[in-house]
Design an enzyme around this catalytic site. Sequence first.
Site, short mmCIF file in Angstrom:
data_model
loop_
_atom_site.label_atom_id
_atom_site.label_comp_id
_atom_site.label_asym_id
_atom_site.label_seq_id
_atom_site.Cartn_x
_atom_site.Cartn_y
_atom_site.Cartn_z
N GLU A 60 5.46 -3.57 -12.02
CA GLU A 60 6.91 -3.38 -12.14
C GLU A 60 7.50 -4.28 -13.21
O GLU A 60 8.41 -3.88 -13.95
CB GLU A 60 7.57 -3.64 -10.79
CG GLU A 60 7.34 -2.53 -9.78
CD GLU A 60 7.76 -2.89 -8.37
OE1 GLU A 60 7.53 -2.06 -7.47
OE2 GLU A 60 8.30 -3.99 -8.16
N HIS A 96 0.83 -1.20 0.00
CA HIS A 96 0.00 0.00 0.00
C HIS A 96 0.87 1.25 0.00
O HIS A 96 0.56 2.24 -0.67
CB HIS A 96 -0.91 0.01 1.23
CG HIS A 96 -1.88 -1.12 1.28
ND1 HIS A 96 -3.25 -0.93 1.38
CD2 HIS A 96 -1.72 -2.46 1.23
CE1 HIS A 96 -3.86 -2.10 1.41
NE2 HIS A 96 -2.95 -3.04 1.33
N ASN A 151 1.73 -4.50 -7.38
CA ASN A 151 2.93 -3.69 -7.59
C ASN A 151 3.97 -4.47 -8.38
O ASN A 151 4.58 -3.95 -9.32
CB ASN A 151 3.52 -3.26 -6.24
CG ASN A 151 2.65 -2.25 -5.53
OD1 ASN A 151 2.02 -1.41 -6.16
ND2 ASN A 151 2.59 -2.35 -4.21
N SER A 152 4.18 -5.73 -8.00
CA SER A 152 5.16 -6.56 -8.72
C SER A 152 4.74 -6.77 -10.17
O SER A 152 5.58 -6.79 -11.08
CB SER A 152 5.31 -7.91 -8.02
OG SER A 152 5.87 -7.76 -6.74
#
Length: 451
Positions: free
Chosen positions: A353, A21, A349-350
């Site tokens: 990315e 977060h 997020n990964s």
Amino acid sequence: MDNTAPHGHRVLLITYSAQGHINPALEFAKRLTRRRIDVTFVTSLSAYRRMGKTPTLPHVSFASFSDGYDDGFKQGDDINHFMSELERRGSQAIKDMIVAGVEQGQPFTCIVYSILLPWVATVARSLHLPAILLWIQPAIVFALYYYYNYGYHDIIQSASADPLATIQLPGLPLLTARDLPSFFGSSDAYEFALPIFRRQFELLEQETNPMVVINTFDELEHDALRAISKFNLIPVGPLIPSEASSQCDLFQSTTSYIDWLNSKPKGSVIYLSSGSMSTLSKHQKEEIARGLLSCGRPFLWVIRDIEEVNTLSCREELEGLGKIVPWCSQIEVLSRPATGCFLTHCGWNSTLESLVCGVPVVVFPQWSDQGTNAKIIQDMSETGVRLEVGMDGVVKREEIKRCLELVMGDSKKGEEIRRNVVKWKELAKGATAHGGSSYSNFKAFVDQVCP
């Protein structure tokens, strides 16, 4: 730090105290400051303490509050009591910050808050401040939670219990049980989250012009962003930092891996991480270890509890082939030319990315939104493959080797994945570049909220 921006606008940004977060929320804060807006970044004291030295960012100040769990939420703690105390204590702390800003002649223009904190919107409303939700998961997941609460509960519940079932919902791709968020499962330990999401939607529906800023981009989720027409979903992602030094890691990292990584040939290294919250069983780690040895390629493996490495039966063999670290700067690793594959738990997020850095992935989703994220990777962007889990819940070494070789080898499928990776890297970076879809959306959002 001077908190008076040239335009006189201040934003109070509150985020839940988890790494997944904090990362996108902090990147959102940085982008606000580029529009000459000051940001006060707030999270609970337990996370703030673990940040160590917070990054020095122009026009960003950091603040914290006690949620009653100042040493962090521990296994065995009562999750419902934790969430109740977080709301009770957090509501008062946020109210005090807002009132103090007014008394000091530096009032906040609006509040931005991340998921699992719907009470922030209630506090903002009581003080006549606009509140904007920062949704840090994909738009498909937003739509799924909405449909679950409004009109499709029984259909989704039934599909989540049947591995062979498929489900088609308006504006979304065809999904199976494994593609759905784990919270829909009746036995999920985090089923407490479903009422929180319901409350979130109820609060949004009470607003005249409900806006949701979302960490995705139009090229990736065009249809899902428009599935729920009553809400104005504003894609501003990927919210990915441009450099590792501007992050707030809750785990202590080392730089010992950088020289090792730089010494490896281009595209040769397998990077493995299960994120900041997911844990793998000893049996599963053993299978991964054997799969890596069988594959024979150099690897960088993040195991948060480094003591667990000593329990692996093949530890010495592993150390001869690759490197195991307790934590690392993921964006730095994925940006290195040597990194050729990312075996990931598929946190959002990964996932983003991997797209921004142009790295093919092997996905091993564990919980929450990760099954849906895996669907996006395998079937929508087509930049990776998903591991098949055995009947005992464990992915076997042969399957791990098969998927790694598929992604990194010379097969037609591997070549196709790598071509798609290049395409999506350009699309993801283009979205936030000047004139891109997310760039334009963010500018329009700021112009509306902080004119």
